[in-house]
Design an enzyme around this catalytic site. Structure first.
Site, PDB file in Angstrom:
ATOM      1  N   ASP A  42      22.553  80.825  33.119  1.00 41.52           N
ATOM      2  CA  ASP A  42      23.220  81.465  34.260  1.00 41.52           C
ATOM      3  C   ASP A  42      22.602  82.821  34.620  1.00 41.52           C
ATOM      4  O   ASP A  42      23.309  83.843  34.725  1.00 41.52           O
ATOM      5  CB  ASP A  42      24.718  81.693  33.943  1.00 41.52           C
ATOM      6  CG  ASP A  42      25.410  80.446  33.425  1.00 41.52           C
ATOM      7  OD1 ASP A  42      25.095  79.349  33.909  1.00 41.52           O
ATOM      8  OD2 ASP A  42      26.275  80.573  32.525  1.00 41.52           O
ATOM      9  N   GLU A 252      30.039  75.189  41.774  1.00 36.82           N
ATOM     10  CA  GLU A 252      30.072  76.453  41.015  1.00 36.82           C
ATOM     11  C   GLU A 252      28.759  77.203  41.248  1.00 36.82           C
ATOM     12  O   GLU A 252      27.906  76.779  42.028  1.00 36.82           O
ATOM     13  CB  GLU A 252      30.267  76.173  39.519  1.00 36.82           C
ATOM     14  CG  GLU A 252      29.116  75.405  38.888  1.00 36.82           C
ATOM     15  CD  GLU A 252      29.358  75.028  37.426  1.00 36.82           C
ATOM     16  OE1 GLU A 252      30.414  75.359  36.863  1.00 36.82           O
ATOM     17  OE2 GLU A 252      28.469  74.380  36.848  1.00 36.82           O
TER      18      GLU A 252
HETATM   19  O1  FUB Z   1      27.781  78.926  31.415  1.00 35.38           O
HETATM   20  C1  FUB Z   1      29.047  78.370  31.608  1.00 35.38           C
HETATM   21  C2  FUB Z   1      29.141  77.709  32.932  1.00 35.38           C
HETATM   22  O2  FUB Z   1      28.168  76.691  33.052  1.00 35.38           O
HETATM   23  C3  FUB Z   1      28.858  78.612  34.098  1.00 35.38           C
HETATM   24  O3  FUB Z   1      29.908  79.485  34.387  1.00 35.38           O
HETATM   25  C4  FUB Z   1      28.580  77.601  35.138  1.00 35.38           C
HETATM   26  O4  FUB Z   1      28.020  78.091  36.305  1.00 35.38           O
HETATM   27  C5  FUB Z   1      27.688  76.648  34.383  1.00 35.38           C
HETATM   28  O5  FUB Z   1      26.348  77.071  34.384  1.00 35.38           O
END
Ligand code: FUB
Length: 352
Positions: A42, A252
């Site tokens: 991320d 997301e």
């Molecule tokens: O790293 C945890 C979660 O996985 C992140 O918040 C999302 O965007 C995904 O990459």
């Protein structure tokens, strides 16, 4: 001696064949992990004082069993990475903030971002509170690599995950955030949290998809200023994307960058693993869907940031090259190109 020689030979053959396998494996990928000493994911990248800083999640093997809520992404602290140039040496600056030092936090320190204003760095982070509800917090430091000190409470009115803070050319800062499924966005209904809403309850296939959220930040960068709004993504007919449009709708990992006066909202489609872009005329949108700009990486999650360094654009992203495991990821960088028509050129993270 003969045995030793033969054994040395076999050892050499083994080494050569392992090296060949490693090289073949490495050459499958468009780019290589920025660091391999720890797992990172991320990546939110920024340039401060001419130097590149990466604010990633710090993946660890905590032993928490894998489930649909993403409990196995059980991260406990942040390490900030820095480099002088895109191909330069990458430095791990050690622990910048730990879950144990955030007064209101329960578990799971997920994808962060940072902003700089008037001599202070603001680190925005999602973590589950003691009731197991994701909230977004903020911590401050005078140095871009920390250590950061967390505010005593989460940002009022914040929820879900993946904050991405964009500061416009007029100095106004906006936070984009949200994530469905494990990110709990679907559990929020008219400002109320409904713990039992499953990942599909609130998402009727023929209805408009759930949207990411955007909020203007207050002048002191510690609060939301005004109402939280939906980041609406429109299709080619000017209609909001639908829940069933899994290849295009928001899941997301939001990011915002400005190019040639246009606002590029980029995000992950989650279960279909694409990175997509949508373009708008102002930070609140609406944004018109443009297309996929990165095909799926190795691993389930897809999360990125886009920055300009010395007149060239780069995307920071992650995959699972080093571990082969969904929750143990490694960050990478590659160049990104804006096409003449304003779209972003497609990036293929795996070589064919
Ligand atoms: O790293 C945890 C979660 O996985 C992140 O918040 C999302 O965007 C995904 O990459």
């Amino acid at each position: 001696m003969a045995i030793a020689a033969s054994s040395a030979c076999q050892q050499n053959a083994k080494t050569t064949s392992t090296q060949t396998t490693d090289t073949t494996k490495k050459s499958k990928y468009l780019s290589q992990p920025l660091i391999s000493e720890i797992y990172t994911a991320d990546p939110s990248a920024h340039v401060f004082d001419g130097k590149i800083y990466i604010y990633p999640s710090h993946d660890i093997e905590s032993g928490t069993p894998e489930n649909d809520n993403g409990d196995h992404f059980d991260m406990k602290d942040y390490h900030i990475l820095s480099m002088d140039s895109i191909n330069g040496k990458v430095k791990d600056n050690g622990v910048a903030l730990s879950v144990k030092d955030i007064p209101w936090a329960g578990r799971q320190l997920w994808a962060p971002d940072v902003a700089f204003k008037n001599g202070t760095y603001y680190l925005y982070f999602p973590v589950k509170d003691k009731q197991d509800v994701f909230r977004i917090g903020v911590a401050t430091a005078k140095n871009p690599v920390g250590p950061f000190k967390a505010e005593p409470k989460p940002i009022e009115g914040s929820f879900s995950i993946d904050p991405a803070v964009f500061t416009d050319t007029d100095g106004t800062a906006y936070m984009y955030y949200g994530g469905i499924w494990g990110g709990q966005l679907q559990r929020w209904n008219n400002g109320k949290y409904e713990a039992n809403r499953s990942k599909t309850d609130s998402q009727k296939e023929n209805e408009p998809a759930l949207n990411a959220k955007v909020a203007m930040l207050s002048k002191n960068m510690l609060r939301f200023d005004g109402a939280v709004k939906d980041v609406v993504i429109l299709d080619e007919n000017g209609k909001p994307l639908l829940t069933k449009d899994h290849d295009r709708r928001f899941f997301e990992g939001a990011w915002m960058h400005k190019f040639n006066g246009k606002y590029y909202f980029t995000y992950s489609t989650g279960d279909t693993h694409f990175l997509a872009s949508a373009i708008g005329d102002n930070p609140f949108g609406p944004f018109k869907y443009q297309g996929t700009f990165m095909n799926p990486v190795e691993g389930w999650t897809t999360h990125h940031s886009i920055i300009e360094v010395k007149g060239k654009w780069y995307i920071f992203y992650h995959d699972t090259q080093l571990s082969g495991k969904t929750h143990l990821r490694n960050v990478k960088v590659t160049q990104l190109t804006h096409n003449a028509d304003g779209t972003i050129a497609l990036i293929e993270p795996m070589k064919k």
